[in-house]
Design a protein around this motif. Sequence first.
Motif: not given
Length: 266
Positions: A49-76
């Motif tokens: 179940s954990i693996d399934a949930i992790t896989k299900q959310h991997s793509v959106p959370i990877i992209r959201a985390a990457d977008n946020l990190e890029r914006r933080i880099n831009n802010l800094v």
Amino acid sequence: MNLDWLNQSFAQYSLFWLVLSGVIGGLTGASSKFIFEDVLRPRLNSNRSIDAITKQHSVPIIRAADNLERRINNLVRNADRGWYASSDHYKISTLFIFGEFLAIVRSIERELGYLPHESTNRGKSFNAKVYGPFRAMTSFAYFRTVAADADDIGASGVPRLMLTAIGEKMLTEQGRVREFTDFATLFSNDPRFRKWFDDLDKFLLEATTINELSWDRLIALGANLRLLVTFLDPKSKLLDQRDVANLDLIKNQQVRSALNAEIAEQ
């Protein structure tokens, strides 16, 4: 010599051992069934179940985390330009990017709430990486040895429940993350919706202007987001991997040392 007693005893004891072996065999079978059905199978199902949930959310959370990190880099890197304080679009888009990440995390929390995810290695690692950004923004973890007043350190972050609230407000009634146009309309026209972002807004404004503790938290947040992306996409199937950025811009050496130690353990 009369050996009837011996034959009789042998027959009795043979029967005894036959019965005993049957009992032991039954107990062994029952124990094996108990271990599999009540111990191993639930754990196996939990892992799946954990693996399934992790896989299900991997793509959106990877992209959201990457977008946020890029914006933080831009802010800094552009803090001296004052974009967050002076540009409504830059401010609203930044808050949206934060909210998008928080909404996905909140969605994962709701799904993982009933699973013993701390009991599995994969679950523990996933849990630690997902909550790393929150540790940077809310806790004393990186500031335990910083020569600053404890009240100032506490005030330099964002209350954890307010981040949870933002995540909830960024989810529609159907459980989907709000689109930017929906968010921008609500933020501009609904004071009650906008108020949920007050603490985050204050944090970002102070981090990019006057508060060195908030500044260090912002960079620590970006570092933890990068570690999360690396954990979820170790082979760079979705995104090109990058090193943790901006550590050289941290104001307090103790915070930098703590982050470097965490990065070295990855």
